[in-house]
Scaffold this active site. Structure first.
Site, PDB file in Angstrom:
ATOM      1  N   GLU A 138      30.579  54.338  41.194  1.00  0.00           N
ATOM      2  CA  GLU A 138      31.900  54.169  40.619  1.00  0.00           C
ATOM      3  C   GLU A 138      32.077  52.948  39.675  1.00  0.00           C
ATOM      4  O   GLU A 138      32.833  53.107  38.438  1.00  0.00           O
ATOM      5  CB  GLU A 138      32.830  53.757  41.768  1.00  0.00           C
ATOM      6  CG  GLU A 138      32.985  54.955  42.699  1.00  0.00           C
ATOM      7  CD  GLU A 138      32.052  54.947  44.072  1.00  0.00           C
ATOM      8  OE1 GLU A 138      32.167  55.708  45.124  1.00  0.00           O
ATOM      9  OE2 GLU A 138      31.013  54.177  44.006  1.00  0.00           O
TER      10      GLU A 138
ATOM     11  N   PHE B 180      39.103  54.894  58.814  1.00  0.00           N
ATOM     12  CA  PHE B 180      38.153  54.799  58.172  1.00  0.00           C
ATOM     13  C   PHE B 180      38.085  55.051  56.618  1.00  0.00           C
ATOM     14  O   PHE B 180      38.909  55.528  56.005  1.00  0.00           O
ATOM     15  CB  PHE B 180      37.356  56.220  58.617  1.00  0.00           C
ATOM     16  CG  PHE B 180      35.718  56.575  58.012  1.00  0.00           C
ATOM     17  CD1 PHE B 180      34.711  55.549  58.181  1.00  0.00           C
ATOM     18  CD2 PHE B 180      35.693  57.572  57.140  1.00  0.00           C
ATOM     19  CE1 PHE B 180      33.557  55.791  57.505  1.00  0.00           C
ATOM     20  CE2 PHE B 180      34.729  57.858  56.405  1.00  0.00           C
ATOM     21  CZ  PHE B 180      33.317  56.885  56.589  1.00  0.00           C
ATOM     22  N   GLN B 181      37.354  54.010  55.977  1.00  0.00           N
ATOM     23  CA  GLN B 181      37.234  53.735  54.631  1.00  0.00           C
ATOM     24  C   GLN B 181      38.676  53.611  53.774  1.00  0.00           C
ATOM     25  O   GLN B 181      39.233  53.964  52.837  1.00  0.00           O
ATOM     26  CB  GLN B 181      36.940  55.186  53.877  1.00  0.00           C
ATOM     27  CG  GLN B 181      35.127  55.228  53.866  1.00  0.00           C
ATOM     28  CD  GLN B 181      34.623  56.375  53.151  1.00  0.00           C
ATOM     29  OE1 GLN B 181      35.159  57.255  52.620  1.00  0.00           O
ATOM     30  NE2 GLN B 181      33.305  56.326  52.619  1.00  0.00           N
TER      31      GLN B 181
ATOM     32  N   LYS C 215      45.966  60.850  50.867  1.00  0.00           N
ATOM     33  CA  LYS C 215      45.316  62.135  51.031  1.00  0.00           C
ATOM     34  C   LYS C 215      46.527  63.222  51.502  1.00  0.00           C
ATOM     35  O   LYS C 215      46.809  64.345  50.994  1.00  0.00           O
ATOM     36  CB  LYS C 215      44.362  62.291  51.973  1.00  0.00           C
ATOM     37  CG  LYS C 215      43.711  63.506  51.944  1.00  0.00           C
ATOM     38  CD  LYS C 215      42.359  63.598  52.893  1.00  0.00           C
ATOM     39  CE  LYS C 215      41.453  64.594  52.535  1.00  0.00           C
ATOM     40  NZ  LYS C 215      40.274  64.648  53.504  1.00  0.00           N
TER      41      LYS C 215
ATOM     42  N   MET D 189      20.275  34.257  29.407  1.00  0.00           N
ATOM     43  CA  MET D 189      20.938  33.206  29.114  1.00  0.00           C
ATOM     44  C   MET D 189      21.062  32.070  30.247  1.00  0.00           C
ATOM     45  O   MET D 189      21.186  30.995  29.628  1.00  0.00           O
ATOM     46  CB  MET D 189      22.550  33.828  29.154  1.00  0.00           C
ATOM     47  CG  MET D 189      23.480  33.003  28.286  1.00  0.00           C
ATOM     48  SD  MET D 189      23.166  32.238  26.709  1.00  0.00           S
ATOM     49  CE  MET D 189      23.851  33.689  25.502  1.00  0.00           C
TER      50      MET D 189
END
Length: 603
Positions: free
Chosen positions: A90, A152-153, A202, A513
């Site tokens: 993602e 969940f999630q 959803k 760096m």
């Protein structure tokens, strides 16, 4: 726009139930013409309204990763003309969408599911927010009845992203969700661009609705000031006319506001030396004699000297961040500042503006152009700027019997490509070498992470840039080994989509760096910066299914670059450079830009 390739996972026409394709020799019948011109099928669900809003906005590509809570939207995308590019992660989706927006000027779109999908977008959203890049993020969310129950999630996505978005919305009504997305798209591109987000429960996307979303538009309460106060414009114009040491400083807002042409014309007409910020690269041609190139921590010595000694600074579309200014009290200490910005919050935020000009960059510079009656008498000043160019040249040594210098590679890539080539980078030493040694002459050809400084940005950005670019434009990613390692899984996407990009990894087996700072300020203690365990990137490229190259000597550089650019598809060049090469000039953090170091012992 670049012509997309059909990925191997794309269903064919028969699987989708489409009609037989029409060959060139067969004329379409009336039924086919009618089908082609027919209105789209009516919206029946919240998810279809979301996709219809994207179609109304003219979205061609969306970048994302599928998942449970966003699945209804993906199901509606299946039959849409919006082409979905499945990314490997993602974060890559957010960076690809961000780069698409930078190159095209239209908001890029990324999608993710709830919980970890949404949080994986956060780095890319924060990056777009810091750089004022137009981006729309659509995130799935657990059903409304489960929100707040640690389902969940589940993550409070709007809460997490409120500080890093221009606007975000929790969609709660299937009749409104399409307009939520359209409004997010409009807000992302209007005024000062930035990322917006719509969180999509959803149950909302699965719910029935027949509400067709409107065309994208901002809320009635959203207003952007286009023209600056005429009295302040007149005063600023008089200051420009009377200047003896004028400088124009062009920031990223010049490019985002499509003001590059009017700024170029103004500078050339009045013979004012021009400096850019890092996000402003390409807003003024660096091969023009008035160009002093980039200022700031790793800007040119002559740009920093000009800012330090100017008496009038016309700054357009810049927020005066610390990497540009160094110590605020020593930045342009003798100058009267004319600051043009579309966001009033940026005026006098970091550097006091003597002439605050709030408005659209192109509009306000046009106002100044009309108000300035005579050019400043700055012949001696221009000569002084040219002398500084000579005194603080960006020349470097490249002995053939020593390891390859990175500057040489960047210049070779530049020489092998056209002026309109798009350059993307990760973050680190390689980013600075690309800034310093690539000659930028056109806007929207420099795509990098500026404010957030996100390692791993370069490769997914090259994917988004490739899809936004014209077919005949080259796309080159100048990356570092540490940055490339963070998101190199996106190479699988470039291979699947057959995207013609060239990745040059400047491999010094360090987080370069960090190593440079450790040598300068931490007694050479290389804590966690030594990356001598790097894989062979050329062989990894081949494992992904594309062409890999390796360069170890100067005499391999030109031919290898030519072959990689000519390769029809993604290619990776693993360039083993001098591991001790450093980026100079350098202004220590918070230092005086006029006291830049050219070697480590000057720090």
């Amino acid at each position: 726009m670049s012509e997309r390739a059909t990925p191997v996972t794309q269903p064919d026409a028969d699987e989708q139930g489409d009609e037989e394709p029409i060959t060139d020799s067969a004329a379409p019948d009336a039924a086919t013409e009618s089908e082609t011109d027919a209105a789209p099928e009516p919206v029946t669900t919240g998810a279809e309204a979301v996709v219809r809003a994207l179609e109304n906005a003219g979205v061609e590509y969306a970048f994302g990763v599928q998942g449970g809570a966003i699945m209804p939207v993906y199901d509606s995308l299946y039959d849409s003309e919006v082409y979905h590019v499945t990314m490997a992660h993602e974060q890559g989706a957010a960076h690809a969408a961000d780069a698409y927006g930078i190159v095209s000027g239209d908001p890029g779109v990324c999608l993710a599911t709830s919980g970890p999908g949404a949080t994986n977008l956060v780095t890319g959203i924060a990056d777009a927010d810091m750089d004022s890049d137009p981006l729309v993020a659509l995130t799935g969310q657990v059903p409304t009845e489960f929100v707040g129950n640690d389902a969940f999630q589940e993550t409070d996505t709007t809460g997490v992203t409120t500080p890093i978005t221009k606007d975000n919305t929790f969609a709660s009504d299937p009749d409104r969700v399409g307009d939520d997305v359209g409004e997010a798209f409009a807000l992302a591109r209007e005024g000062r661009p930035g990322p917006t987000l719509v969180d999509l429960p959803k149950d909302v996307t699965k719910a029935d609705t027949d509400r067709e979303p409107d065309e994208p538009r901002t809320p009635d309460t959203y207003h952007v000031q286009e023209r600056a106060d005429p009295e302040i414009v007149a005063a600023a114009a008089e200051r420009i006319e009377n200047a003896r040491k004028p400088v124009m400083l062009l920031g990223g807002g010049v490019i985002k506001g499509e003001a590059s042409d009017v700024c170029r014309e103004f500078a050339i007409e009045h013979e004012i030396p021009v400096i850019t910020t890092m996000p402003g690269l390409g807003s003024f041609p660096e091969d023009h004699e008035l160009s002093l190139e980039m200022a700031g921590m790793h800007g040119t010595g002559y740009a920093n000297m000009a800012i330090t000694h100017c008496d009038t600074l016309l700054a357009v579309g810049t927020r005066f961040d610390d990497r540009l200014t160094g110590g605020i009290e020593t930045f342009a200490p003798d100058a009267e500042l004319i600051h043009v910005d579309i966001d009033p919050a940026e005026i006098s935020k970091n550097i006091h503006a003597d002439y605050p000009l709030v408005g659209d960059a192109g509009t306000v510079v046009s106002q100044l152009a009309e108000a300035v009656d005579s050019s400043p008498e700055a012949t001696k000043w221009r000569a002084q700027c040219q002398q500084w160019k000579s005194d603080y040249s960006m020349a470097y040594d490249a002995p053939e019997d020593e390891p390859i210098q990175p500057e040489f590679v960047v210049e070779a890539l530049d020489e092998a490509t056209d002026d309109d080539t798009i350059v993307t980078t990760g973050v680190g030493q390689h980013q600075m070498w690309a800034c310093q040694y690539w000659t930028f002459t056109e806007p929207r050809t420099w795509v990098s992470s500026h404010g957030l400084g996100t390692m791993g940005y370069g490769l997914p950005a090259a994917i988004g840039a490739r899809l936004a670019a014209d077919d005949d434009q080259d796309v080159v990613c100048v990356d570092g080994d540490g940055s490339f390692l963070m998101t190199m899984q996106e190479l699988s996407v470039a291979v699947r989509e057959n995207l013609d990009i060239t990745v040059a990894v400047l491999n010094n087996e360090y987080i370069g760096m960090v190593r440079q700072w450790q040598d300068a300020f931490f007694e050479g203690r290389h804590a966690a910066s030594d990356y001598n365990w790097m894989p062979e990137f050329d062989k990894l490229a081949e494992a992904f299914g594309t062409q890999g190259y390796r360069i170890d000597d100067y005499d391999e550089v030109a031919d290898t670059i030519e072959d990689a650019i000519a390769y029809d598809g993604p290619s990776v060049i693993d360039v083993h450079i001098d591991p001790q090469a450093n980026v100079y000039p350098m202004v220590p953090s918070g230092g005086d830009n006029g006291q830049f170091a050219l070697t480590e012992d000057q720090l």
